[in-house]
Write a protein that holds these residues in place. Structure first.
Motif, PDB file in Angstrom:
ATOM      1  N   LEU A 100       0.814  -1.214   0.000  1.00 19.13           N
ATOM      2  CA  LEU A 100       0.000   0.000   0.000  1.00 19.13           C
ATOM      3  C   LEU A 100       0.851   1.269   0.000  1.00 19.13           C
ATOM      4  O   LEU A 100       0.449   2.284  -0.552  1.00 19.13           O
ATOM      5  N   ARG A 101       2.032   1.196   0.627  1.00 19.36           N
ATOM      6  CA  ARG A 101       2.885   2.373   0.738  1.00 19.36           C
ATOM      7  C   ARG A 101       4.277   2.085   0.191  1.00 19.36           C
ATOM      8  O   ARG A 101       4.775   0.969   0.262  1.00 19.36           O
ATOM      9  N   ARG A 102       4.904   3.126  -0.310  1.00 23.57           N
ATOM     10  CA  ARG A 102       6.254   3.010  -0.868  1.00 23.57           C
ATOM     11  C   ARG A 102       7.257   2.534   0.186  1.00 23.57           C
ATOM     12  O   ARG A 102       8.110   1.706  -0.104  1.00 23.57           O
ATOM     13  N   ASP A 103       7.167   3.049   1.413  1.00 27.26           N
ATOM     14  CA  ASP A 103       8.125   2.653   2.452  1.00 27.26           C
ATOM     15  C   ASP A 103       7.982   1.174   2.801  1.00 27.26           C
ATOM     16  O   ASP A 103       8.966   0.498   3.104  1.00 27.26           O
ATOM     17  N   GLN A 104       6.762   0.630   2.726  1.00 26.72           N
ATOM     18  CA  GLN A 104       6.561  -0.805   2.968  1.00 26.72           C
ATOM     19  C   GLN A 104       7.217  -1.618   1.858  1.00 26.72           C
ATOM     20  O   GLN A 104       7.822  -2.664   2.108  1.00 26.72           O
ATOM     21  N   CYS A 105       7.103  -1.120   0.635  1.00 27.84           N
ATOM     22  CA  CYS A 105       7.719  -1.803  -0.514  1.00 27.84           C
ATOM     23  C   CYS A 105       9.243  -1.791  -0.376  1.00 27.84           C
ATOM     24  O   CYS A 105       9.893  -2.813  -0.596  1.00 27.84           O
ATOM     25  N   GLN A 106       9.800  -0.652   0.014  1.00 31.41           N
ATOM     26  CA  GLN A 106      11.249  -0.567   0.201  1.00 31.41           C
ATOM     27  C   GLN A 106      11.707  -1.516   1.304  1.00 31.41           C
ATOM     28  O   GLN A 106      12.744  -2.159   1.195  1.00 31.41           O
ATOM     29  N   ALA A 107      10.907  -1.640   2.363  1.00 26.90           N
ATOM     30  CA  ALA A 107      11.229  -2.601   3.426  1.00 26.90           C
ATOM     31  C   ALA A 107      11.175  -4.031   2.878  1.00 26.90           C
ATOM     32  O   ALA A 107      11.961  -4.886   3.290  1.00 26.90           O
ATOM     33  N   GLY A 108      10.274  -4.290   1.929  1.00 25.81           N
ATOM     34  CA  GLY A 108      10.208  -5.590   1.278  1.00 25.81           C
ATOM     35  C   GLY A 108      11.471  -5.894   0.494  1.00 25.81           C
ATOM     36  O   GLY A 108      11.981  -7.021   0.515  1.00 25.81           O
ATOM     37  N   VAL A 109      12.004  -4.896  -0.205  1.00 23.26           N
ATOM     38  CA  VAL A 109      13.280  -5.046  -0.929  1.00 23.26           C
ATOM     39  C   VAL A 109      14.383  -5.411   0.063  1.00 23.26           C
ATOM     40  O   VAL A 109      15.164  -6.343  -0.167  1.00 23.26           O
ATOM     41  N   GLU A 110      14.448  -4.675   1.161  1.00 24.12           N
ATOM     42  CA  GLU A 110      15.490  -4.917   2.157  1.00 24.12           C
ATOM     43  C   GLU A 110      15.364  -6.304   2.772  1.00 24.12           C
ATOM     44  O   GLU A 110      16.376  -6.977   3.016  1.00 24.12           O
ATOM     45  N   GLY A 111      14.136  -6.766   3.004  1.00 15.06           N
ATOM     46  CA  GLY A 111      13.932  -8.116   3.519  1.00 15.06           C
ATOM     47  C   GLY A 111      14.390  -9.178   2.531  1.00 15.06           C
ATOM     48  O   GLY A 111      15.006 -10.183   2.912  1.00 15.06           O
ATOM     49  N   PHE A 112      14.110  -8.958   1.254  1.00 16.32           N
ATOM     50  CA  PHE A 112      14.537  -9.885   0.200  1.00 16.32           C
ATOM     51  C   PHE A 112      16.065  -9.960   0.150  1.00 16.32           C
ATOM     52  O   PHE A 112      16.642 -11.049   0.146  1.00 16.32           O
ATOM     53  N   LEU A 113      16.717  -8.805   0.135  1.00 17.37           N
ATOM     54  CA  LEU A 113      18.181  -8.777   0.067  1.00 17.37           C
ATOM     55  C   LEU A 113      18.805  -9.405   1.309  1.00 17.37           C
ATOM     56  O   LEU A 113      19.797 -10.129   1.210  1.00 17.37           O
ATOM     57  N   ALA A 114      18.220  -9.162   2.468  1.00 19.35           N
ATOM     58  CA  ALA A 114      18.720  -9.775   3.702  1.00 19.35           C
ATOM     59  C   ALA A 114      18.548 -11.294   3.654  1.00 19.35           C
ATOM     60  O   ALA A 114      19.412 -12.041   4.118  1.00 19.35           O
ATOM     61  N   GLY A 115      17.443 -11.758   3.081  1.00 22.71           N
ATOM     62  CA  GLY A 115      17.220 -13.194   2.933  1.00 22.71           C
ATOM     63  C   GLY A 115      18.261 -13.842   2.038  1.00 22.71           C
ATOM     64  O   GLY A 115      18.786 -14.920   2.345  1.00 22.71           O
ATOM     65  N   LEU A 116      18.581 -13.182   0.912  1.00 20.33           N
ATOM     66  CA  LEU A 116      19.634 -13.699   0.028  1.00 20.33           C
ATOM     67  C   LEU A 116      20.974 -13.728   0.744  1.00 20.33           C
ATOM     68  O   LEU A 116      21.747 -14.680   0.597  1.00 20.33           O
ATOM     69  N   GLN A 117      21.239 -12.687   1.512  1.00 22.17           N
ATOM     70  CA  GLN A 117      22.488 -12.622   2.275  1.00 22.17           C
ATOM     71  C   GLN A 117      22.579 -13.790   3.251  1.00 22.17           C
ATOM     72  O   GLN A 117      23.607 -14.446   3.370  1.00 22.17           O
ATOM     73  N   TRP A 118      21.499 -14.067   3.970  1.00 25.32           N
ATOM     74  CA  TRP A 118      21.477 -15.146   4.947  1.00 25.32           C
ATOM     75  C   TRP A 118      21.730 -16.493   4.271  1.00 25.32           C
ATOM     76  O   TRP A 118      22.518 -17.305   4.747  1.00 25.32           O
ATOM     77  N   ILE A 119      21.080 -16.709   3.138  1.00 25.13           N
ATOM     78  CA  ILE A 119      21.261 -17.976   2.417  1.00 25.13           C
ATOM     79  C   ILE A 119      22.694 -18.093   1.909  1.00 25.13           C
ATOM     80  O   ILE A 119      23.305 -19.156   1.990  1.00 25.13           O
ATOM     81  N   GLY A 120      23.255 -16.991   1.410  1.00 26.82           N
ATOM     82  CA  GLY A 120      24.649 -16.999   0.971  1.00 26.82           C
ATOM     83  C   GLY A 120      25.596 -17.370   2.104  1.00 26.82           C
ATOM     84  O   GLY A 120      26.534 -18.152   1.924  1.00 26.82           O
ATOM     85  N   GLN A 121      25.342 -16.842   3.290  1.00 31.08           N
ATOM     86  CA  GLN A 121      26.170 -17.171   4.458  1.00 31.08           C
ATOM     87  C   GLN A 121      26.005 -18.634   4.839  1.00 31.08           C
ATOM     88  O   GLN A 121      26.974 -19.306   5.197  1.00 31.08           O
TER      89      GLN A 121
END
Length: 134
Positions: A100-121
């Protein structure tokens, strides 16, 4: 750091025409992102996901509004060619839902990138035995 086995997971999902796609889910089951392409085999899918994890630092994420006026994001990998006119960056992942909001979407991007980082580790530490799905 999450407890062993309690982090994000990459899941294989069925797609049209007996193809496969992937989704990244948080430890609580919430979808963090989904792949843009469908793959003909598990080996092809696993290779694309490995490339995504290895090249995650090169990802460029854009945020915009869908036709339904919800905020969505798309992640792109750069084209690997030095040829002039080789093309644009290739979309590899997108938000699993609209926000619904741009800031929520940006938080979604950050969650996705953090998830990839965790899997890489996890893969570097030898977690999940390096087998698909991670």
């Amino acid at each position: 750091m999450p407890a062993e086995g309690r982090g994000p997971r990459l899941l294989t999902l069925p797609a049209a025409d007996r193809c496969l796609c992937w989704a990244l889910r948080a430890a609580n089951g919430r979808q963090l992102g989904v792949g843009v392409r469908a793959y003909r085999s598990e080996a092809e899918l696993a290779e694309a996901v490995r490339e995504l994890i290895i090249e995650r630092a090169a990802l460029r994420c854009t945020v915009g509004q869908s036709e339904g006026r919800l905020w969505v994001w798309t992640a792109y990998l750069p084209v690997r060619s030095t040829r002039p006119g080789a093309g644009e960056a290739v979309p590899v992942a997108r938000s699993a839902r609209g926000y619904l909001r741009r800031d929520q979407c940006q938080a979604g991007v950050e969650g996705f990138l953090a998830g990839l980082q965790w899997i890489g580790q996890e893969l570097r530490r030898g977690g999940r035995d390096g087998h698909w799905p991670w």
